[in-house]
Scaffold this active site. Sequence first.
Site, short mmCIF file in Angstrom:
data_model
loop_
_atom_site.label_atom_id
_atom_site.label_comp_id
_atom_site.label_asym_id
_atom_site.label_seq_id
_atom_site.Cartn_x
_atom_site.Cartn_y
_atom_site.Cartn_z
N THR A 1 0.80 -1.28 0.05
CA THR A 1 -0.11 -0.14 -0.08
C THR A 1 0.92 1.28 0.00
O THR A 1 2.02 1.26 0.36
CB THR A 1 -1.00 0.03 1.42
OG1 THR A 1 -1.77 1.22 1.12
CG2 THR A 1 -0.22 0.17 2.48
N CYS A 2 0.37 2.50 -0.48
CA CYS A 2 0.56 3.70 -0.48
C CYS A 2 -0.31 4.61 -0.49
O CYS A 2 -1.51 4.19 0.14
CB CYS A 2 1.69 3.91 -1.61
SG CYS A 2 0.68 4.10 -3.05
N ALA A 3 -0.28 6.13 -0.41
CA ALA A 3 -1.20 6.81 -0.49
C ALA A 3 -2.46 6.73 -1.44
O ALA A 3 -3.50 6.64 -1.08
CB ALA A 3 -0.62 8.28 -0.78
N PHE B 1 -3.94 3.89 0.60
CA PHE B 1 -4.58 4.17 1.80
C PHE B 1 -5.53 5.32 1.98
O PHE B 1 -6.55 4.96 2.83
CB PHE B 1 -3.31 4.79 2.80
CG PHE B 1 -3.91 5.04 4.20
CD1 PHE B 1 -3.86 4.06 5.11
CD2 PHE B 1 -4.19 6.26 4.56
CE1 PHE B 1 -4.19 4.47 6.42
CE2 PHE B 1 -4.65 6.60 5.90
CZ PHE B 1 -4.68 5.61 6.77
#
Length: 687
Positions: free
Chosen positions: A528-530, A556
């Site tokens: 995951t990331c932003a 996220f």
Amino acid sequence: MSTGAVNRVVIVGGVAGGASAAARLRRVNTECSVILFERGEYVSFANCGMPYHIGGTIKERDRLLLVSPDTLRRRFDIDVRIRTEVISIDAERKEILARALTTGVEERVPYDALILSPGASPVKPPIPGIDHPRVRVLRDISTMDSMKTLVDAEVNKTIPRPILILGGGYIGLEVAEAIIHRKLPCILVEFSNQVMGPIDPEMSYPLHQELNANNVDLRLGCTVSKFVGTDTSVLCTLTTGEEIECAFAVVAIGVRPETELAKTAGLSIGQRGGILVDEFLQTSNPSIYAVGDAVEVQDFVTGTQAHIPLAGPANRQGRIVATNLFCKNPKFKLSYKKTQGTAVCKVFDLTVAMTGANEKLLKRLNKPYNKVYLHSMSHASYYPGAQLMCIKLIYDPESMKILGAQAVGKEGVEKRIDVIAVALRGGLTINDLEDLELCYAPPYGSAKDPVNMAGFIASNLERGMFRQCFAEDLHKKLSDGGSDLPFILDVREPEETTQKIPQSINIPLAQVVSRLHEIPKDRPIVVTCASGLRSYNATMTLLHNGYNAQNLSGGFKIWSWVTGNDPKKWIKPISLPPPSCQATTSCQATSSCTTVSPSGALDVAKEVDAMCMACPGPIVRLAKAMNDVKEGEVVRLRAGDRGFAQDIVGWCKSTSNTLVKMDTEEKPEYCVTVLIRKGTATKSSSS
């Protein structure tokens, strides 16, 4: 189609469908008699603009009156009879019975073809007190006028009382914005767990945030159980037990097709409650047609019966019927090609738009589908004013055809949904989206338009180039527990992880390759990331190195929308900061806030302009700037992303820096300006 000569056409109801049919009839035939009955005073008005007149955005009431009865008479030779209600239809004798509402005189009028456009009426559930004069609906010019009178009266009071709106659909949201625009307290009550029912729950989360940010007191998961009105107010009792005294209430929970007149003619009514019509808008009687909000249509995507009251389809339906009545060549008769539900709504500074089927509907019908999320800028990020939008694309994993799309953001949202709506109507696939050649210049778009990007992501997924998982599935796994939980890899920068997925491990993207030994190969990996972009790159790296890795679709941001949409979260409006706090209401400060009141003027050691950056860009730039200044020095940063205003308080707490001040501006473009002192208030006071 009807048989025999058509010398007289009678139309029941004006506005979108009826007025469009009348004008089109005269354009295609100058000899037939056209009679239009309208029970109200206005035959053609912009009902979609009514909330904006109440709110003061459209100041001149007459601008909503599109075509007057006199204009239709003089310009089109149409016999317009306002304040006249058609009370029954004798289908066998082909005549209607009309009653003049001002005199009570009744008249039988024969027809060769009859077009029904009675519209839809507001749904009024059996709530005690709902018929009290202080409980209003918004349907036409007269109801708009009376509602605006009540609003105007409340504006002039020293202490205005709240106005309660029951229903969070198009009308409810637009009226809520109108009330806030007039600087009045507003409570929005919605029975479901989300506003804007045509979109999926997670896509409504930004709307909930926007409503709260604009001081709408949003109450989800409850409704009104009782209204008790007086001459000057109404007491609204919620199903939670709470009682709220309001100036007045607005019921906006939806509309119901008006079919009573159709029933007098013995016309067939569909399973969704609307008048049943064929592809030519012909009812079960060959001489009677029906258009607009009263009819039941077929859903373009699913083929199921649906009631989708929208102005665009109503206008087209009126035009189709009028054209076909005098079309000499049957080969060129027009047919109505179903409704796909393309729509848009303004919610303060946000735009939400949709087309086709949503995920809720496809699940309910047990239809196969897949989906991808995309967070993209409205135009080139380096050109000033770029705004982040989120697109959800839904498609058929077998045929690859587009099934639906939803988008929310501040700019460029409706443009992208319009493009996808055309692609859906044309039967295009996700692969076709890759090939669309769309306008590009830095002020307007990107070389890889968000629509293209949605096609890239979906096509890469279906080609087997990567795998993805969804926030709701991951959340369920974490909630259920067990020994087979995935390893959750967060590849954001450390300063972005003040909020994170439980049990996630942070390894920034640039360090993934050098730290592969820290990532287990015997467990599935969720990356995951932003937004899902950096995590996609990390997922590809892991796949090439033999890992069982999946990208968390939408990153996220979608995780926070899925897991944060708790109805209880929105029960109260945003609290004002304590009196000693210099931050604005956007700060959402509490008694534990690190915000302090500075003594005297502040010397700003470093200026940072992050206006063209979407989160996490401003936070990353701020973290770098804080590294460049000394303890106790102040950094001033300007950002154009609303998410930054929500993130900065938590970031300051987690990094032991001090939020000294935060100001927001709405015009000419949204801007939040923060002053951050390096170190805590205690530390800085001793330096």
